[in-house]
Design an enzyme around this catalytic site. Sequence first.
Site, PDB file in Angstrom:
ATOM      1  N   GLY A  16       4.182  -4.856   1.293  1.00  0.00           N
ATOM      2  CA  GLY A  16       3.832  -4.785  -0.113  1.00  0.00           C
ATOM      3  C   GLY A  16       3.657  -6.181  -0.660  1.00  0.00           C
ATOM      4  N   VAL A  53       8.540  -6.349   2.658  1.00  0.00           N
ATOM      5  CA  VAL A  53       8.024  -5.872   3.934  1.00  0.00           C
ATOM      6  C   VAL A  53       9.067  -4.931   4.512  1.00  0.00           C
ATOM      7  CG1 VAL A  53       9.001  -7.845   5.162  1.00  0.00           C
ATOM      8  CG2 VAL A  53       7.130  -6.559   6.193  1.00  0.00           C
ATOM      9  N   LYS A  77      14.078  -2.742   4.502  1.00  0.00           N
ATOM     10  CA  LYS A  77      13.179  -3.220   3.451  1.00  0.00           C
ATOM     11  C   LYS A  77      13.636  -4.618   3.061  1.00  0.00           C
ATOM     12  CE  LYS A  77      11.218  -1.823  -1.027  1.00  0.00           C
ATOM     13  NZ  LYS A  77      11.247  -0.756  -2.073  1.00  0.00           N
ATOM     14  N   ASP A 124       7.862   9.505  -8.817  1.00  0.00           N
ATOM     15  CA  ASP A 124       6.754   9.071  -7.961  1.00  0.00           C
ATOM     16  C   ASP A 124       6.654   9.975  -6.732  1.00  0.00           C
ATOM     17  OD1 ASP A 124       4.557   7.530  -7.298  1.00  0.00           O
ATOM     18  OD2 ASP A 124       5.738   6.018  -6.228  1.00  0.00           O
TER      19      ASP A 124
END
Length: 428
Positions: free
Chosen positions: A30, A34, A50, A143
Amino acid sequence: MVMADSVQKPQIRGPVRVGFYDIERTLGKGNFAVVKLARHRITKSEVAIKIIDKTQLDAVNLEKIYREVQIMKMLDHPHIIKLYQVMETKNMLYLVTEYAKNGEIFDYLAKHGRLSELEARRKFWQILSAVEYCHNRNIVHRDLKAENLLLDGHMNIKIADFGFGNFFQPGKPLATWCGSPPYAAPEVFEGQQYEGPQLDIWSMGVVLYVLVCGALPFDGPTLPVLRQRVLEGRFRIPYFMTEDCEHLIRRMLVLDPSKRLSVAQIKQHKWMAPYVPVQRPVLHQQPLSAEGEAGIGEYSEQVLRLMHSLGIDQHKTIESLQNKSYNHFAAIYYLLVERLKAHRCSFPVEQRLDARQRRPSTIAEQTVVKSTSGLTQVGLHPQGVRLLRSSAVPQASSDVFAFPSAACSLEQNFTVDDVNTPKPVTFS
């Protein structure tokens, strides 16, 4: 004349290491983070890490990251990605989580096409179970989409990415515009305040349509076109969709949020009835004693005994679990629970036993011991978490301890966390 000994041989590089984890490959990237696939050096378990560069985040986004950590610490459900460990340095944050080896259901649908309604129903029950669990704890995901629905090794759903997650109170609407446009509810497009659970219900309606049809109900070449289609609430029903499935989706994709089905009503819908899952026990969450804390007897006796055989202090493990420290002790406990679970043939989870009822190690426990016995040395670097490239041949060090010798205590080498756990933050 050049001597043969003067020719430099290329250095053999070992794996990149973070704490007790050997990094294997990149799973995703992103803007500021990562995600890496890694393997725990003691339990041999695969995990996802992450890695977040805090220096690239402003105060608002850093607050969201800490809120995501706070939320994940509260969640312990078979169909939600489990948080194992949190490591933090001045500039970096490492979130160690469960690894869903079969990836996104989005990619599965892209490769294999739509699901049968039978299979879609089973997946949707798992999603619904996880969302209900969150809502019961006053947490909304905000989301929900095919990209955030992962599949484990048994093709079970694992909800991931609580980056937009938030806490809610009934009757106190939220206002943040968030989520993915094709899954966003009309009240979000209109910039209105909204009730968090009703937002998740709409997104689940879109998800169910995607599972059954292999396509989005609302789509468009531009955001304004997509917005208009969502606000009109019109979508096509394919010929192969059953009437009961259509009825359920239409009752979830209602423009008026107050008229959408609730989670309880969805569970009672006719389309859901043919498959009602057996309630599986939550794996890690422990009941509380009268004093409000979990006692030693309320954790897995098998795992604590196994950790003791590896030289890991039981009381420090219990303390880490009670304090929700999410440090190395807690991570090893959680990962070993997962390993034992993988070798069990049936539910429920083994009975919790006190010392007087302790029985010999089970076959599952012996299997895990065998799988960890190949690891003879583990290096702990207490001076701080960092990316390391271990040499091909490990060098002797004063901070290296052996496994699985029970005589080798981790008292001196395992009591200092590699990192600090972020303090809980209160959010409005």
